[in-house]
Design a protein around this motif. Structure first.
Motif, PDB file in Angstrom:
ATOM      1  N   SER A  34     -70.481 -71.778 116.543  1.00  0.00           N
ATOM      2  CA  SER A  34     -71.872 -72.189 116.748  1.00  0.00           C
ATOM      3  C   SER A  34     -72.069 -72.590 118.202  1.00  0.00           C
ATOM      4  CB  SER A  34     -72.237 -73.371 115.833  1.00  0.00           C
ATOM      5  OG  SER A  34     -71.461 -74.508 116.167  1.00  0.00           O
ATOM      6  N   GLN A  86     -74.631 -75.200 120.622  1.00  0.00           N
ATOM      7  CA  GLN A  86     -75.585 -76.307 120.598  1.00  0.00           C
ATOM      8  C   GLN A  86     -76.074 -76.589 122.017  1.00  0.00           C
ATOM      9  OE1 GLN A  86     -73.860 -79.948 119.223  1.00  0.00           O
ATOM     10  NE2 GLN A  86     -75.762 -81.117 119.406  1.00  0.00           N
ATOM     11  N   SER A 107     -64.279 -77.619 120.983  1.00  0.00           N
ATOM     12  CA  SER A 107     -65.460 -77.025 121.606  1.00  0.00           C
ATOM     13  C   SER A 107     -65.217 -76.804 123.092  1.00  0.00           C
ATOM     14  CB  SER A 107     -66.687 -77.923 121.421  1.00  0.00           C
ATOM     15  OG  SER A 107     -66.966 -78.131 120.046  1.00  0.00           O
ATOM     16  N   THR A 167     -73.595 -65.133 122.447  1.00  0.00           N
ATOM     17  CA  THR A 167     -74.516 -65.857 121.573  1.00  0.00           C
ATOM     18  C   THR A 167     -75.915 -65.259 121.626  1.00  0.00           C
ATOM     19  OG1 THR A 167     -75.294 -67.463 123.219  1.00  0.00           O
ATOM     20  CG2 THR A 167     -73.217 -67.962 122.084  1.00  0.00           C
ATOM     21  N   ASN A 198     -73.118 -62.452 116.998  1.00  0.00           N
ATOM     22  CA  ASN A 198     -73.251 -63.854 116.628  1.00  0.00           C
ATOM     23  C   ASN A 198     -72.958 -64.009 115.145  1.00  0.00           C
ATOM     24  OD1 ASN A 198     -73.925 -66.481 116.195  1.00  0.00           O
ATOM     25  ND2 ASN A 198     -76.022 -66.328 116.993  1.00  0.00           N
ATOM     26  N   GLY A 220     -71.633 -66.741 113.970  1.00  0.00           N
ATOM     27  CA  GLY A 220     -71.745 -68.145 113.619  1.00  0.00           C
ATOM     28  C   GLY A 220     -73.206 -68.549 113.511  1.00  0.00           C
ATOM     29  N   SER A 221     -73.515 -69.785 113.834  1.00  0.00           N
ATOM     30  CA  SER A 221     -74.895 -70.260 113.753  1.00  0.00           C
ATOM     31  C   SER A 221     -75.325 -70.766 115.115  1.00  0.00           C
ATOM     32  CB  SER A 221     -75.009 -71.397 112.721  1.00  0.00           C
ATOM     33  OG  SER A 221     -74.189 -72.493 113.098  1.00  0.00           O
ATOM     34  N   GLN A 222     -76.620 -70.786 115.337  1.00  0.00           N
ATOM     35  CA  GLN A 222     -77.157 -71.279 116.602  1.00  0.00           C
ATOM     36  C   GLN A 222     -78.094 -72.430 116.300  1.00  0.00           C
ATOM     37  OE1 GLN A 222     -78.067 -68.338 119.391  1.00  0.00           O
ATOM     38  NE2 GLN A 222     -79.350 -69.607 120.687  1.00  0.00           N
ATOM     39  N   GLU A 223     -77.830 -73.552 116.960  1.00  0.00           N
ATOM     40  CA  GLU A 223     -78.602 -74.765 116.690  1.00  0.00           C
ATOM     41  C   GLU A 223     -79.591 -75.031 117.818  1.00  0.00           C
ATOM     42  OE1 GLU A 223     -75.743 -77.846 116.142  1.00  0.00           O
ATOM     43  OE2 GLU A 223     -74.642 -76.756 114.633  1.00  0.00           O
TER      44      GLU A 223
END
Length: 646
Positions: A542, A544, A591, A630, A641, A643-646
């Motif tokens: 992800s 952030q 991270s 991303t 992508n 994963g997730s994007q916040e």
């Protein structure tokens, strides 16, 4: 005396039979031998279903022939066999000159001239023989196209064809079976795969049966013959079908061995030193094909390659316009002699993969090397599947669609296997978006052909190559790696082994094959065998937004994120203007925080996004981070992508 008509016929033959540079003779079907020719064959000789009937069903425009006409054509082909052999050898020599790392134009021209002379000599001989035939009571009153079909099929046959001697002569792997290296293993592809035998050459002494599942064994004989196959206390029987093929599914004994397989029918065949363990299919292009002797410390690795519980089978390269029936090759015990030195040794990646599995699992391992250098994925995909994707399915060269699926996958299926490993992609780097659909379709093709469910399929991500780019941006090699990663994470029972840190800027064939093979083994040990071990490098999870920076989180950080070398490099960021700048990167736990003074408000990040990045991010297990992006800015729209994007 050769008439003008004969010379014209020779010119027509020369024009219609010339194929450059894939070569080989068109093989029109399995029925390439007459029943008479089958009766005296030994266990290793070639045979085929009956091919001596009247006429050729399924061949439009070709009428029935009398027995006398068939006999005359067979006699012509037998008389011209030495010239046919000369053409085959000349064409194979030309292919061997073309398909090298650095083809020499002078050598190619010289070999092409030799082939042209051999083709002309064969054509003139055919024309003279044809002129004599037309002056005899067996004259063929047919138009030219039908004459060509009859003359060609007289030597190779087709379903219900005129029959005749198989060509080239010799049993599988013997004289006339095709080109090869010093040990007859690697070679440029030639057309073939249709001259059948009592038992497929895929089975033999020193083979490995797949444990814990039925093993299909097959071959060819006269329809109606009873076949019995036995191993240990298990015996199964079957009857040869109308098409001349027989097959049985037999349960293997306990892992280990050695065992003996006995096959009885019109012939008696015994296979000795048979082991039971796990069999893996090893496919791809030249980086899978590259021999152990060419790898890092190759000479020492070859000397140490004494592993009698690992067995090796090299599928000799062959192309086919329709699905072939017969692969060529033989099982060998893994030894320094059989692994071989130099480029034409057994696959280094497959060897290191198999060695690690055998050490960790303590069961016999069978490795089937099935690859050809310089070939795209569509060459390994069926015509039906390519048509469904809107792609061309025509061609005969080894780098054209379908021909290697037909020539080297179809005749190996449905061999019982554990799974497949795949090192390919260099020939598809110009079309990474297409690869996201093509590779899954090819995997589905293979799984359908082998009929063993969603067997594991593990992919090597492209190694670093070409010169490093000083500025970040879009890159086709990076896109192809993203496509490989996408497939590995979306296709059932698939996985990815990264090679981003073991490449070579000036050589598309990096020598560090041990790392690649062992990383594939880690993926298999974790994914297929259920071992609780690290098997992947850090993977993007992800992103952030934080003030003036982006915080990127990872999974697979086994042992924590670490830097290989002095500096954490190859991160880049962009703002709303979509202009990419190198970023400063700092590890914080699991991270990485990235920022750039030139991008006060970053919106997207990339890592190792070029053909030859300075990829220094690893986990505590020493496995490199998977390149990622991303964003979907530039390049493909279906980004990586996962994963997730916040």
């Amino acid at each position: 005396m050769i008439t003008n008509h004969a010379v014209s016929f020779a010119a027509m033959i020369l024009a219609l039979t010339w194929t450059w540079p894939s070569g080989g003779q068109q093989a029109d079907g399995p029925g390439a031998r007459s029943p008479e020719a089958q009766q005296t064959q030994g266990p290793g000789a070639r045979s085929g279903p009956p091919g001596g009937g009247q006429g050729m069903p399924g061949m439009p425009g070709v009428p029935q022939l009398t027995q006398e006409q068939q006999a005359a054509i067979r006699a012509m082909n037998q008389a011209n066999a030495p010239l046919e052999q000369a053409v085959t050898e000349a064409r194979n020599a030309l292919n061997a000159t073309i398909y090298t790392e650095k083809p020499d134009a002078g050598d190619v021209k010289a070999k092409a001239e030799i082939l042209a002379a051999a083709e002309l000599a064969r054509a003139l001989a055919r024309a003279e023989a044809f002129a004599k035939l037309q002056a005899s009571p067996n004259k063929l009153n047919l138009p030219a196209p039908a004459l060509m079909t009859v003359m060609n099929m007289g030597g190779r046959g087709g379903p219900g064809g005129v029959g005749g001697p198989a060509f080239p002569p010799g049993g599988p792997g013997g004289p006339g079976s095709g080109p090869g290296g010093p040990d007859g293993s690697k070679a440029p592809p030639v057309e073939g795969g249709f001259e059948t035998s009592f038992v497929s050459p895929l089975f033999g002494d020193n083979m490995v049966l797949q444990r814990a599942k039925p093993n299909t064994i097959w071959g060819w004989a006269k329809p109606g013959e009873e076949i019995r196959v036995s191993i240990a206390d298990e015996t199964v029987k079957t009857v040869v079908k109308d098409d001349g093929r027989w097959s049985v599914a037999i349960q293997p004994p306990a892992p280990g061995g050695a065992y003996k397989i006995v096959i009885d029918g019109p012939q008696h065949v015994e296979f000795h030193e048979v082991l039971v363990g796990d069999v893996w299919l090893c496919g791809g292009q030249s980086n899978m094909e590259m021999g152990l002797g060419q790898a890092r410390n190759g000479s020492e690795e070859v000397k140490a390659a004494d592993h009698p519980r690992i067995r090796l089978f090299v599928v000799k390269p062959q192309t086919a316009r329709t699905p072939a029936a017969v692969p060529q090759g033989s099982w060998k015990i893994c030894s320094p002699q059989n692994v071989g030195e130099g480029w034409r040794g057994f696959s280094a990646v497959a060897y290191f993969f198999g060695r690690r599995l055998q050490q960790d699992l303590d069961v016999p391992i069978g490795l089937v090397e099935d690859c050809v250098g310089g070939t795209p994925a569509e060459a390994w995909t069926s015509a039906e599947t390519l048509r469904s994707l809107g792609m061309s399915d025509t061609g005969s060269r080894p780098n054209t669609p379908v021909v290697l699926y037909n020539g080297m996958i179809a005749p190996v299926a449905p061999l019982a296997i554990s799974g497949a490993i795949w090192y390919q992609g260099e020939s598809n780097t110009e079309r990474p978006t297409q690869y996201r659909k093509l590779l899954p379709a090819m995997i589905t093709d293979w799984r359908r052909a082998f009929g063993q469910g969603d067997f594991p399929f593990y992919i090597v991500s492209l190694a670093a190559h070409k010169q490093h780019k000083d500025a970040p941006g879009d890159d086709l090699w990076a896109e192809l790696r993203a496509a490989q990663d996408f497939v590995a994470n979306t296709v059932t029972s698939s996985g990815l082994a990264a090679a981003i840190d073991v490449g070579d800027a000036s050589d598309v064939h990096p020598k560090d094959k041990k790392e690649v093979g062992e990383r594939l083994a880690l993926v298999a040990l974790a994914g297929h065998y259920g071992k609780n071990i690290p098997y992947s490098g850090p993977r993007f999870a992800s992103v952030q937004k934080v003030p003036g920076a982006l915080k990127i989180s990872f999974t697979h950080t086994d042992g924590g994120l670490v830097v290989k070398g002095d500096t954490l490099e190859e991160f880049s960021v962009c703002g709303d203007d979509c202009k990419w700048h190198w970023a400063h990167a700092k590890i914080e736990g699991d991270s990485v925080v990235v920022s750039s003074s030139e991008v006060p408000n970053p919106v997207a990040a990339r890592y190792a996004w070029q053909a030859n990045p300075k990829a220094t991010l690893c986990n505590g297990a020493g496995l490199p981070a998977i390149p990622f992006r991303t964003d979907s800015v530039g390049g493909t729209n279906d980004n990586n992508n996962l994963g997730s994007q916040e």
